[in-house]
Design a protein around this motif. Sequence first.
Motif, PDB file in Angstrom:
ATOM      1  N   GLN A 521      33.802  88.879 -84.583  1.00  0.00           N
ATOM      2  CA  GLN A 521      32.828  87.829 -84.888  1.00  0.00           C
ATOM      3  C   GLN A 521      33.469  86.566 -85.446  1.00  0.00           C
ATOM      4  N   ASN A 522      34.748  86.630 -85.835  1.00  0.00           N
ATOM      5  CA  ASN A 522      35.437  85.408 -86.243  1.00  0.00           C
ATOM      6  C   ASN A 522      35.459  84.367 -85.125  1.00  0.00           C
ATOM      7  N   GLU A 523      35.410  84.849 -83.857  1.00  0.00           N
ATOM      8  CA  GLU A 523      35.500  83.939 -82.716  1.00  0.00           C
ATOM      9  C   GLU A 523      34.275  83.043 -82.560  1.00  0.00           C
ATOM     10  N   ILE A 524      33.133  83.469 -83.082  1.00  0.00           N
ATOM     11  CA  ILE A 524      31.909  82.711 -82.843  1.00  0.00           C
ATOM     12  C   ILE A 524      31.423  81.993 -84.098  1.00  0.00           C
ATOM     13  N   ILE A 525      32.280  81.914 -85.130  1.00  0.00           N
ATOM     14  CA  ILE A 525      31.903  81.280 -86.388  1.00  0.00           C
ATOM     15  C   ILE A 525      32.697  79.997 -86.577  1.00  0.00           C
ATOM     16  N   ASP A 526      32.004  78.950 -87.005  1.00  0.00           N
ATOM     17  CA  ASP A 526      32.678  77.721 -87.401  1.00  0.00           C
ATOM     18  C   ASP A 526      32.900  77.790 -88.908  1.00  0.00           C
ATOM     19  N   PHE A 527      34.137  78.067 -89.314  1.00  0.00           N
ATOM     20  CA  PHE A 527      34.412  78.276 -90.728  1.00  0.00           C
ATOM     21  C   PHE A 527      34.325  76.993 -91.548  1.00  0.00           C
ATOM     22  N   GLU A 528      34.204  75.857 -90.877  1.00  0.00           N
ATOM     23  CA  GLU A 528      34.088  74.602 -91.625  1.00  0.00           C
ATOM     24  C   GLU A 528      32.653  74.287 -92.001  1.00  0.00           C
ATOM     25  N   GLU A 529      31.690  75.079 -91.488  1.00  0.00           N
ATOM     26  CA  GLU A 529      30.299  74.901 -91.901  1.00  0.00           C
ATOM     27  C   GLU A 529      30.160  75.285 -93.366  1.00  0.00           C
ATOM     28  N   LEU A 530      29.455  74.455 -94.131  1.00  0.00           N
ATOM     29  CA  LEU A 530      29.283  74.745 -95.553  1.00  0.00           C
ATOM     30  C   LEU A 530      28.216  75.791 -95.788  1.00  0.00           C
ATOM     31  N   ARG A 534      24.593  80.854 -90.536  1.00  0.00           N
ATOM     32  CA  ARG A 534      25.200  81.379 -89.307  1.00  0.00           C
ATOM     33  C   ARG A 534      25.848  82.736 -89.568  1.00  0.00           C
ATOM     34  N   PHE A 535      26.409  82.881 -90.764  1.00  0.00           N
ATOM     35  CA  PHE A 535      27.104  84.124 -91.083  1.00  0.00           C
ATOM     36  C   PHE A 535      26.121  85.286 -91.181  1.00  0.00           C
ATOM     37  N   SER A 536      24.975  85.040 -91.788  1.00  0.00           N
ATOM     38  CA  SER A 536      23.987  86.114 -91.918  1.00  0.00           C
ATOM     39  C   SER A 536      23.387  86.465 -90.559  1.00  0.00           C
ATOM     40  N   LEU A 537      23.278  85.486 -89.659  1.00  0.00           N
ATOM     41  CA  LEU A 537      22.723  85.762 -88.333  1.00  0.00           C
ATOM     42  C   LEU A 537      23.644  86.665 -87.515  1.00  0.00           C
ATOM     43  N   GLU A 538      24.936  86.609 -87.791  1.00  0.00           N
ATOM     44  CA  GLU A 538      25.896  87.367 -87.003  1.00  0.00           C
ATOM     45  C   GLU A 538      26.300  88.671 -87.685  1.00  0.00           C
ATOM     46  N   LYS A 539      25.506  89.142 -88.648  1.00  0.00           N
ATOM     47  CA  LYS A 539      25.913  90.336 -89.406  1.00  0.00           C
ATOM     48  C   LYS A 539      25.982  91.586 -88.528  1.00  0.00           C
ATOM     49  N   ASP A 540      25.219  91.647 -87.447  1.00  0.00           N
ATOM     50  CA  ASP A 540      25.240  92.818 -86.562  1.00  0.00           C
ATOM     51  C   ASP A 540      25.971  92.528 -85.258  1.00  0.00           C
ATOM     52  N   TYR A 541      26.889  91.588 -85.303  1.00  0.00           N
ATOM     53  CA  TYR A 541      27.573  91.151 -84.085  1.00  0.00           C
ATOM     54  C   TYR A 541      28.290  92.307 -83.381  1.00  0.00           C
ATOM     55  N   ILE A 542      29.059  93.094 -84.119  1.00  0.00           N
ATOM     56  CA  ILE A 542      29.851  94.166 -83.506  1.00  0.00           C
ATOM     57  C   ILE A 542      28.940  95.193 -82.855  1.00  0.00           C
ATOM     58  N   LYS A 543      27.896  95.579 -83.562  1.00  0.00           N
ATOM     59  CA  LYS A 543      26.932  96.537 -83.012  1.00  0.00           C
ATOM     60  C   LYS A 543      26.240  95.969 -81.782  1.00  0.00           C
ATOM     61  N   ASN A 544      25.784  94.734 -81.888  1.00  0.00           N
ATOM     62  CA  ASN A 544      25.041  94.132 -80.780  1.00  0.00           C
ATOM     63  C   ASN A 544      25.917  93.945 -79.543  1.00  0.00           C
ATOM     64  N   LYS A 545      27.167  93.513 -79.752  1.00  0.00           N
ATOM     65  CA  LYS A 545      28.036  93.313 -78.593  1.00  0.00           C
ATOM     66  C   LYS A 545      28.313  94.642 -77.903  1.00  0.00           C
ATOM     67  N   THR A 546      28.521  95.693 -78.684  1.00  0.00           N
ATOM     68  CA  THR A 546      28.771  97.011 -78.108  1.00  0.00           C
ATOM     69  C   THR A 546      27.584  97.473 -77.266  1.00  0.00           C
ATOM     70  N   SER A 566      40.021  96.201 -80.105  1.00  0.00           N
ATOM     71  CA  SER A 566      40.269  95.207 -81.149  1.00  0.00           C
ATOM     72  C   SER A 566      38.931  94.762 -81.708  1.00  0.00           C
ATOM     73  N   TRP A 567      38.843  94.688 -83.026  1.00  0.00           N
ATOM     74  CA  TRP A 567      37.596  94.257 -83.662  1.00  0.00           C
ATOM     75  C   TRP A 567      37.909  93.735 -85.058  1.00  0.00           C
ATOM     76  N   ASN A 568      36.962  93.025 -85.602  1.00  0.00           N
ATOM     77  CA  ASN A 568      37.167  92.476 -86.939  1.00  0.00           C
ATOM     78  C   ASN A 568      35.829  92.066 -87.515  1.00  0.00           C
ATOM     79  N   VAL A 569      35.718  92.167 -88.809  1.00  0.00           N
ATOM     80  CA  VAL A 569      34.584  91.577 -89.513  1.00  0.00           C
ATOM     81  C   VAL A 569      35.035  90.229 -90.039  1.00  0.00           C
ATOM     82  N   LEU A 570      34.112  89.442 -90.573  1.00  0.00           N
ATOM     83  CA  LEU A 570      34.467  88.107 -91.046  1.00  0.00           C
ATOM     84  C   LEU A 570      35.613  88.162 -92.048  1.00  0.00           C
ATOM     85  N   SER A 571      36.590  87.290 -91.855  1.00  0.00           N
ATOM     86  CA  SER A 571      37.726  87.290 -92.778  1.00  0.00           C
ATOM     87  C   SER A 571      38.217  85.888 -93.131  1.00  0.00           C
TER      88      SER A 571
END
Length: 783
Positions: A521-530, A534-546, A566-571
């Motif tokens: 899910q790091n790939e679909i997040i803009d880390f420069e957003e204050l 967006r982060f809470s919306l993507e909390k089930d990203y790994i499950k949903n993509k699977t 390969s997988w990762n949670v927000l880091s």
Amino acid sequence: MDKQLKDFNIHLQHIETLAPKINQGIQIILVINGELHVETNSRYYHLAAEDLLIINHNQLFQAAGSNDNRTLMITISDSFMSNYYEAYHNSRFDCFSREIDLGKESIIHALLKLIAETAIAHFRKNEGYKIEIQSHISEILLILIRRFRTESKSIQRVDSEDKQIQQIHSFMEENYDRPITLDDIADHFYLSPGYLSRYFKEKTGIGFKRFLMNIRMEHALKELLYTPYSISQIAINNGFPNTKSFTSLFKETYKMTPTEYRERHQVERKDKVTYYEQDVEFNIISFQNILGKLGIYMENTNKRFNSTETRMERVEIDINGPIIDDPIIYRPKHNLSIGELREILKDSVRTQILTAKKDLHLEYIAVRNLIHGTTIIPEVETDEIIATTSPYFDLDYALNFLRQNDLSLFVRVDYREITRDEDQFFTKLRDLIAHCLNLYGNSFVETWYFMFYEPYHTGVSPNELKRVYTTLYRNLKNIIPSINVGTFIPYSYQTEKLSKQHVWMLERDTKIDFFAYEANQNEIIDFEELGDNRFSLEKDYIKNKTLKIKSYLRKHRKDRPIHMVSWNVLSGNTRHTNGTFFRGALIMKSALDVARDVESMGFWINTHQHEKLGKNRKIRLEGMELYHYFSGKRPAFFAMHFLERLQGELIAVGEEFVLAKNERGYQLILMNPNNVNPYYSIEETLMNKLNKEININIAGMEPGEYQVRKRVFDKEHGALYTKWWELNSKYGMDEEVIDYIVNTNQPSLELFDETIGDEGTLSLYSYLTNNAIHFYDIRRTWN
């Protein structure tokens, strides 16, 4: 005796008897020596040394002590509480140290420490002691409010299942001492006064005004009997408009005036108590002994406790309730990437692999560049009749290690690796497979996986990709038909499909044994957003993509096993946030979410091997590591180890908890997963707001004796970087420091003995910091 502080009374005393009285303020009772028996209007308490009890305001109580009784009592006034805590009159604090929920021990220790510090400051009276006392009292109250507060319990006066009438009744109980009217309550519940009057009479059989007066009269009667207040003061205290209205109602109810009733029925209010101060009333040696015992409370409080305000969650679980649909604990295999196969020649890599094999469900070692890397040694010219060197010397050593430890290969084969010299690649591949079959036999080699890989964005045509993959498939299957050959599927989460270069994978004539994918899910997040929406919306990203990938393949009749390589949670996207953002519960929650849907889950062995593939040693985000640069375990290791320890069958599953039953007893996992912008992880105040308390009541347990083992994995217990920061130095670290970090970096362990009575209920309390995991092993014992 010095004049007491205005808002607090602190006494060390010997209690023979305390006559029945209505408590004013908050009474903190700590028994230091002997025993004390306390009776309230609701129950009886037996207190021994080190026992703590809170008596609430307006609570009727009396007490009797043993001859050697020494008790510390701290009273916090109603006026102080009302001034600083608005919800005071609607609150009570349920705190008896002998009957706390399992898990609240550290909180009781914190209270004992603060109470001891308060008493010692009071008796020693050092400079600034009044400020010190107020500070301690404030901390005590914060703990009571945030950890032991319950709503005031209303006496059931109406036999009605109507929820609205119950709410109205509770509101009247909580506000009887204020000048409330029918109009006030109607306005509070958004009703008209006329409708409320009729509705109340219909449901209770009594008019609203008379019902309220009866509540006031019951409370006033207790003050009449157990306090020295005047009749007029009692009337005001309990919400009567004046003394006349109180007296009139009293005569109507009891056929005598309040004064006459008091004279006939008042309970003797004489206390038999000896108060001690550090003067001639109390032997100085005995006094020092008491202070010494208080000091022990301060020494025995090595458990850390955070009194930050948190969210509170209550969970009720009935073991005998409905059986869940799928009680199986799914356990995907683990796939560990090490780079090239020759890395196994390193002692440190072998040690890390063996540890992961022992503690995790490790099945595969993932490697790259098997053919054109450095594992196969280039052949050298020799005039020897029989060559004494072999290009497979390093490879054989590595494969022998894998075979001896029941590990298989998961080989990534890149399109570019094949097409750099395609004929040479397939010649070397066939030779390698033949060599391994001759050396190890079919049963080992047929367990290998070969994954064809070409990235999401490629300039290679679909026909060319299909041709190269098919050639790889055919070459491997011709030698070993049962070997596993599949492809990486570059599925787009946003578009929910493959790119046109990869649609050949869905064609019916394309033979594929398995699919592999990434979920990062790091790939679909803009880390420069204050903001962190967006982060809470993507909390089930790994499950949903699977689930999306499985549905997509099923739709195209390509329902094959899938491997999350390969997988990762927000880091975060910097070394700083990657280190400070603790992710334990996020990792475990994501693994639980996909466990039943994937064949394997991929990890990198350590940060060093992972970063070797990147440039400028930048933190890579496409996967997570089990170890750091040395053998220090990262959060992914402990999170997956907890999942591996979960045994038996699931009997209850919630969003943030899992309860399993096995032959030893029960296992409970509690999690506090939070998806937030990792940059916030350096803001301690913001992160503390994500902490959570959980009270879990488990009903239906078999009565008996249990041993409870509690493991806590959070930022303070098991997070490598916490130890790293504590011991960091500008002059660097040596082997001694690193060994200490490795050996002390692990989740904490607590041990409890618990008796489950005939009611079969176990109550547990956990304070979980952000992304913490608490693992309870509840084992039945036999004598």
